[in-house]
Design an enzyme around this catalytic site. Structure first.
Site, mmCIF file in Angstrom:
data_model
loop_
_atom_site.group_PDB
_atom_site.id
_atom_site.type_symbol
_atom_site.label_atom_id
_atom_site.label_comp_id
_atom_site.label_asym_id
_atom_site.label_seq_id
_atom_site.Cartn_x
_atom_site.Cartn_y
_atom_site.Cartn_z
ATOM 1 N N VAL A 113 0.857 -1.177 0.000
ATOM 2 C CA VAL A 113 0.000 0.000 0.000
ATOM 3 C C VAL A 113 0.898 1.234 0.000
ATOM 4 O O VAL A 113 1.765 1.363 0.860
ATOM 5 C CB VAL A 113 -0.878 -0.024 1.271
ATOM 6 C CG1 VAL A 113 -1.704 1.245 1.381
ATOM 7 C CG2 VAL A 113 -1.773 -1.258 1.276
ATOM 8 N N CYS A 114 0.693 2.131 -0.954
ATOM 9 C CA CYS A 114 1.513 3.346 -1.035
ATOM 10 C C CYS A 114 1.411 4.123 0.277
ATOM 11 O O CYS A 114 0.322 4.544 0.685
ATOM 12 C CB CYS A 114 1.068 4.220 -2.198
ATOM 13 S SG CYS A 114 1.930 5.813 -2.242
ATOM 14 N N ILE A 115 2.526 4.321 0.919
ATOM 15 C CA ILE A 115 2.506 4.907 2.262
ATOM 16 C C ILE A 115 2.021 6.359 2.261
ATOM 17 O O ILE A 115 1.236 6.755 3.129
ATOM 18 C CB ILE A 115 3.894 4.758 2.953
ATOM 19 C CG1 ILE A 115 3.834 5.203 4.414
ATOM 20 C CG2 ILE A 115 4.982 5.510 2.204
ATOM 21 C CD1 ILE A 115 5.045 4.756 5.220
#
Lengths: 121, 99, 130, 99, 130, 121
Positions: free
Chosen positions: E77-79
């Site tokens: 998940v893109c932080i």
């Protein structure tokens, strides 16, 4: 007590691809339960909501057509589409899941005028 | 060779125009989600410039059935199931999504 | 005049939620009254107290909270839309067996009836959608 | 009299067509967000059927400035600030959002 | 073949996230390998463990989790997208002074470099966007 | 070590109205930092990203034009638009925030062919 303002809901979204069609229906049913007169207009991509023989089992989604057919039970009977839109997708009233009132595109303006409030989905 | 996957209704003309401009001979187009409406006969002018030998046209079965289009499609489009989607993905060396 | 707003767009991927905030602020500055703001669809996501925007970006959540506090606004989040999207108050967290509530302070979960009531009670209803 | 608020680029022709079909004499159109691009001279054919005495055309100032359109707008559109948006909302008895 | 998927759409307001899941499942059934699934933009919202879909609707979160567990998938998940949207792991919850982490089990927060790496390492990359 | 696959990013979204323009830029910069050759194509509504004199202060948003001008510093220099798109919005290269390479629409297909991977925003 809630004032009986009349509502026009304009549906411009296809079913399944987005959640708008569902959200619109939930608002329509709620307003009707609160005894506000509801009219529904299906234009543009919204007309696709009414196509019959929908079968979304493989998508694990509820059949939108079936939910729409419940509208008359909620006393929502003013359901409009335009002749021009129906013709533009090459279908006829026989391809639709429920009886609707056909209007001309230039009657949309008076639908908007006649209702107290207009929502779009 | 590229697989072009598109998921919006034919109303989004610019999206279709951009995709068509991106086609090379041997590419394939797959309609998914709301894009399957583009396979209706009435919308075939979108694809009129394409030669059938050149560009393979298909649409995703689950989305066609969901939307009640099974008997209403243009014969130019073949219906593919999820396995067919995967197969098309393997047969082309890249995938471009138009959304 | 008495206004109600419907906010119906993801606060993260569309400008709409931020336009709605600017409009609401201006309404109040111009002396109008806001009966209710109703968050629907992905619009409810702004009420997740876990939101942590980058320092150099506007925090829409705290903006709404401050406006609501100053003007005693009724911020109603559609309960069905919120639960589905993982925005829960204490009751719903308990009902769905989740450890924590995460509905931000100043917002309230309620049903679509609140939208119908807002339409009935307001002089103007405006939708900010996407 | 109705205020029509639209927030999508002119690429969304059907959305504009639907809005135009919904107009009555005395209505107003306000372009906000990405719709302000429709006020570019090049897109004025969208509004060619409208008489300026009949339908008031405006676009939201903050959105115009953000997008660098300040000196590029068609003179048919007047620029309104947030107060102007509120004023238009009061002057018309309902508001329809096209999105 | 080795695939990576980019999922870039709200799981609640678009069909896209669900199409991506069906595609991933079919890839694995057909004997292909998934190098990584990268959630970006509103796509990250599926990893919020607070999600509680109605009983008669598919729970995309648990579907992804089960698929990941069975096939040992790398769900990234893109932080930056996640923190902004209030989807936090323990580290980020602490960093931003929030009481609780809410990143669902089976997902991992990381940077866009993981997307670049996925593109480099995979035979095919497909975006599910909206 | 990361393979040096070339990436084409196709931008079709206007700035400010959605977050896509920003998200695309972040991906472009990251791929470039990982030494993957990046080309950017701005078509349709994406062309609006390049219009000069943007001033989003009242929106409390970052100036997209300024972020794009940083691209050459990240060694991203292949930036394409089509003549047809520019003409269709009635603007010229003087209205753009940065130097770009003008191509014809029918050259889009070869851009896609020439790159190993294509992303769209």
């Amino acid at each position: 007590m809630i004032d009986k303002k009349s509502i026009l809901i304009i549906n411009q979204s296809a079913p399944y691809g987005s959640s708008k069609a569902r959200e619109s229906l939930d608002v329509a049913l709620t307003c009707s339960i609160f005894e506000m007169p509801v009219s529904l207009l299906f234009i543009g991509d919204g007309l696709y909501q009414l196509i019959n023989n929908q079968s979304p089992d493989a998508l694990n989604m509820k059949k939108h057509e079936a939910m729409l057919s419940a509208l008359p039970m909620y006393d929502i009977e003013k359901i409009y589409i335009t002749e021009e839109d129906l013709e533009s997708i090459g279908l006829t009233e026989n391809d639709l899941a429920m009886p609707v009132t056909l209007i001309q595109r230039d009657a949309i303006a008076s639908l908007i005028q006649q209702n107290d409030s207009v929502l779009t989905f | 060779m590229t697989l072009h996957v598109i998921n919006k209704t034919p109303q989004n003309k610019s999206l279709y125009l951009n995709m068509l401009n991106g086609l090379s001979s041997g590419d394939a187009i797959l309609l998914i989600e709301d894009a399957v409406y583009s396979a209706l006969e009435a919308h075939q002018s979108l694809f009129k410039a394409l030669s059938p030998d050149d560009i393979q046209l298909s649409a995703l079965e689950a989305d066609i059935q969901a939307r009640g289009l099974e008997d209403k499609l243009s014969p130019r489009f073949s219906s593919v199931n999820d396995q067919g989607f995967v197969k098309l993905s393997c047969e082309h060396d890249k995938i471009v999504s138009w959304y | 005049m008495k206004f109600s707003l419907i906010v119906h767009a993801s606060p993260f991927s569309a400008q709409t939620s931020s336009t709605a905030y600017r409009y609401a602020k201006c309404l109040l500055e111009e002396g109008h009254q806001i009966f209710r703001i109703f968050y629907y669809g992905d619009g409810v996501l702004v009420a997740n107290q876990q939101i942590a925007p980058p320092q150099d970006e506007t925090n829409l959540l705290t903006s709404w909270q401050l406006l609501a506090k100053t003007h005693n606004l009724d911020l109603v989040v559609c309960i069905a839309a919120a639960v589905k999207r993982g925005v829960l108050d204490d009751n719903e967290a308990q009902r769905y067996d989740k450890k924590n509530a995460n509905l931000a302070l100043g917002f309230e979960l309620s049903g679509l009836g609140q939208l119908a009531e807002a339409i009935a009670a307001s002089d103007r209803v405006i939708t900010f959608g996407n």
